[in-house]
Design a protein around this motif. Structure first.
Motif, mmCIF file in Angstrom:
data_model
loop_
_atom_site.group_PDB
_atom_site.id
_atom_site.type_symbol
_atom_site.label_atom_id
_atom_site.label_comp_id
_atom_site.label_asym_id
_atom_site.label_seq_id
_atom_site.Cartn_x
_atom_site.Cartn_y
_atom_site.Cartn_z
ATOM 1 N N ALA A 486 32.417 -80.022 -5.006
ATOM 2 C CA ALA A 486 31.836 -79.102 -5.980
ATOM 3 C C ALA A 486 30.973 -78.047 -5.280
ATOM 4 C CB ALA A 486 31.002 -79.875 -7.004
ATOM 5 N N ALA A 487 30.188 -78.485 -4.304
ATOM 6 C CA ALA A 487 29.331 -77.542 -3.569
ATOM 7 C C ALA A 487 30.185 -76.545 -2.790
ATOM 8 C CB ALA A 487 28.407 -78.308 -2.628
ATOM 9 N N LEU A 488 31.290 -77.036 -2.252
ATOM 10 C CA LEU A 488 32.194 -76.175 -1.487
ATOM 11 C C LEU A 488 32.839 -75.119 -2.399
ATOM 12 C CD1 LEU A 488 33.076 -76.124 1.449
ATOM 13 C CD2 LEU A 488 34.961 -77.668 0.871
ATOM 14 N N ILE A 489 33.282 -75.547 -3.559
ATOM 15 C CA ILE A 489 33.904 -74.606 -4.498
ATOM 16 C C ILE A 489 32.880 -73.558 -4.934
ATOM 17 C CG2 ILE A 489 34.991 -74.357 -6.777
ATOM 18 C CD1 ILE A 489 36.005 -77.269 -6.398
ATOM 19 N N ALA A 490 31.664 -74.023 -5.208
ATOM 20 C CA ALA A 490 30.617 -73.089 -5.636
ATOM 21 C C ALA A 490 30.390 -72.024 -4.563
ATOM 22 C CB ALA A 490 29.324 -73.848 -5.936
ATOM 23 N N ARG A 491 30.379 -72.445 -3.293
ATOM 24 C CA ARG A 491 30.177 -71.472 -2.207
ATOM 25 C C ARG A 491 31.351 -70.501 -2.108
ATOM 26 N NH1 ARG A 491 28.047 -75.795 0.630
ATOM 27 N NH2 ARG A 491 29.875 -76.116 1.947
ATOM 28 N N ARG A 492 32.561 -71.011 -2.290
ATOM 29 C CA ARG A 492 33.747 -70.140 -2.195
ATOM 30 C C ARG A 492 33.765 -69.093 -3.309
ATOM 31 N NH1 ARG A 492 37.295 -73.201 1.105
ATOM 32 N NH2 ARG A 492 35.860 -73.524 2.825
ATOM 33 N N CYS A 493 33.132 -69.414 -4.429
ATOM 34 C CA CYS A 493 33.187 -68.528 -5.589
ATOM 35 C C CYS A 493 31.893 -67.756 -5.796
ATOM 36 C CB CYS A 493 33.510 -69.327 -6.847
ATOM 37 S SG CYS A 493 35.123 -70.094 -6.753
ATOM 38 N N ALA A 494 30.973 -67.844 -4.839
ATOM 39 C CA ALA A 494 29.706 -67.111 -4.956
ATOM 40 C C ALA A 494 29.764 -65.889 -4.045
ATOM 41 C CB ALA A 494 28.547 -68.012 -4.553
ATOM 42 N N PRO A 495 29.477 -64.701 -4.574
ATOM 43 C CA PRO A 495 29.516 -63.504 -3.744
ATOM 44 C C PRO A 495 28.490 -63.585 -2.616
ATOM 45 C CG PRO A 495 29.258 -62.955 -6.077
ATOM 46 C CD PRO A 495 29.064 -64.424 -5.953
ATOM 47 N N THR A 496 28.864 -63.071 -1.460
ATOM 48 C CA THR A 496 27.917 -62.938 -0.348
ATOM 49 C C THR A 496 26.999 -61.757 -0.678
ATOM 50 O OG1 THR A 496 29.550 -61.578 0.760
ATOM 51 C CG2 THR A 496 29.502 -63.899 1.359
#
Ligand code: ZN
Length: 522
Positions: A486-496
């Motif tokens: 879940a944390a990984l998906i959240a990072r992949r979908c959060a804009p830099t």
């Protein structure tokens, strides 16, 4: 998201004997309790999640004798292996109690004993009975199957000595009333009925101490009677309140006031083999001592391994830490939550674990997130379009699934049905894949590019926005079940900081038989 509830949620696992290293069956209980703890934290409730080890068992003494080492050494070594499950299983424990080492424990057990003694519920009597050391329990001949313990298949030993007894019989009617009207909730219903049937047959007082000699001097001495050691179950059950500082005064007892004396929920997760202790003995002890009862006793069945009962002696055991080392935390948690039914034993095989992880995690979830992030990069340079067209055809079912999932998950977890809860989350994955198949974003992109079709461009924006929204919803909803993924998906979908999504990369690059990530389309 369901409205947050302020109710406190205190959840515990049983504390296992540490005569051997942990096995997968206990990992099931830990992971289930962890899901409940995480789920209630997400809803804004104050949560406390406790586990620990039952160090004071005669089983531990015998295991140490067999190895020729001091009991405390064996207990320390194996307890450390249980405590070390924390990281591999991604547990969100708040506390871990060890009954032989923790200064909170003995003081609390002694206080509990004195309260029951003051209530007139403890008395000395000569006793002769059949004792199974495996269960740490006396049996009557009627309890046995062909003269053997039903749980262990071993012949109990005959024990005759003078012991302290607890007046369990006094609490039969009160317990029945509490269970029948739901103040003490036992799930699933078959287990509740099992306890009610036990109560209907009538309860006998039970022995709550043994001689120092038989205990080999290991355990907590009976207050005021040092020749006797407190029965290990009495001692162990107490951990649910001793860890809260029940035996302490002032600040040391503050946690007890907060988590046990208040009106929150007090939830015990237990295996079916120890139901009687948790649903009969423990509540009766609390009634005698004048303390509140647990509110929920949630019972799970057992795991078998390759079709055999988990047994160290038969070689049918799986070390959860090793399993995580081979397949990863997400794969192990996912198998335990997605495959184990609410009722009935479940058979573990490595093949099933790998197949489930490949199909659901690498295949379903990993592919989806990778596809969505790749499309956002390919068609929108990594910028997630604003969702200003919520009614876009092809996205409605997906957005509805995202909206409804939190309540469906909450209802399933209320029913202690982890398989149904995980299936509910999976509806988002299925709807997202259906959305991609129906809307064919790559064709919208081609129409936009080649024919300067602004309408196709708007549609593409809406579809991509809905898909990223779904991935973020998955990150949120999966957190209790698969915190790492879940944390990984959240990072992949959060804009830099520059507003773009990070470059696409596979979510589960190390899965055993990972299929190549699907490309976004022709
Ligand atoms: Zn037994």
């Amino acid at each position: 998201m369901t409205a947050p509830q302020a109710s406190r949620f205190y959840v515990t696992t049983t504390i296992p004997y540490v005569n051997a290293r942990p096995h997968l069956g206990f990992a099931l209980e830990l992971v289930q309790a962890d899901v409940l703890a995480r789920h209630h934290r997400r809803r804004g409730e104050p949560v406390r999640f406790l586990s620990g080890t039952d160090d004071n068992s005669l089983k531990n003494v015998l295991a140490a004798e067999a190895e020729g080492i001091p009991v405390q050494d064996l207990v320390d070594r194996n307890a450390a292996a249980f405590a070390a499950l924390d990281a591999p299983l991604a547990l969100s424990l708040d506390d871990f109690i060890r009954t032989s080492r923790d200064p909170r424990h003995r003081a609390g057990v002694e206080r509990l004993w004195r309260r029951c003694a003051a209530a007139g519920d403890l008395y000395r009597e000569h006793y002769e009975g059949l004792y199974c050391v495996g269960c740490e329990q006396f049996y009557t001949p009627d309890d046995l199957v062909d003269g053997r313990c039903a749980e262990h298949g071993t012949e109990p030993q005959t024990v005759a000595e003078e012991n302290w007894f607890f007046r369990l019989s006094r609490y039969t009617d009160e317990l029945r009333a509490l269970i029948e009207d739901g103040r003490l909730r036992i799930e699933p219903a078959a287990r509740r009925n099992e306890v009610l049937a036990l109560l209907a047959r009538g309860l006998r007082d039970f022995s709550v101490s043994r001689s120092q000699t038989r205990a080999r001097g290991w355990g907590i001495p009976v207050p005021g009677d040092p020749g006797q050691v407190i029965y290990v179950w009495w001692d162990a059950l107490g951990n649910y309140v001793t860890s809260l500082g029940y035996g302490g005064e002032g600040q040391r007892g503050a946690a007890y006031e907060q988590w046990w004396a208040g009106d929150g929920r007090r939830v015990h997760l237990v295996g079916k083999g120890v139901l009687r202790f948790h649903a009969v003995y423990w509540p009766a002890m609390l009634l005698s001592a004048g303390l509140p009862l647990p509110t929920d006793i949630l019972v799970h069945d057992y795991l078998t391994v390759d079709g055999r009962k988990i047994s160290k002696s038969a070689g049918a055991t799986v070390d959860p830490k090793e399993l995580v080392g081979e397949h990863g935390t997400d794969a192990v948690r996912w198998w335990l939550l997605r495959e184990v039914p609410r009722v009935g034993d479940a058979d573990f095989t490595r093949e099933r674990l790998v197949a489930r992880a490949d199909a659901d995690l690498a295949g379903g979830l990993g592919n989806l997130v990778h596809r969505v992030v790749t499309m956002v990069h390919r068609f929108r340079d990594g910028l997630v379009p604003a969702a200003d067209r919520p009614g876009e055809p092809g996205t409605e079912a997906l957005l509805t699934a995202c909206q409804e999932t939190p309540d469906t998950v909450a209802a399933a977890l209320h029913d202690v049905d982890f398989r149904r809860a995980t299936a509910a989350v999976w509806r988002i994955v299925d709807e997202a894949n259906r959305c991609i198949d129906e809307t064919r974003p790559w064709e919208l992109a081609r129409a936009e590019r080649r024919h300067r079709n602004a309408f196709a461009g708007h549609r593409l924006d809406a579809v991509l926005a809905a898909l990223v929204h779904a991935c973020r919803a998955l990150a949120a909803e999966l957190e209790p079940f698969l915190p790492d993924a879940a944390a990984l998906i959240a990072r992949r979908c959060a804009p830099t900081p520059d507003g773009h999504l990070p470059p696409p990369a596979p979510l589960f690059p190390h899965s055993a038989h990972r299929q190549p990530a699907a490309t976004p389309g022709p």
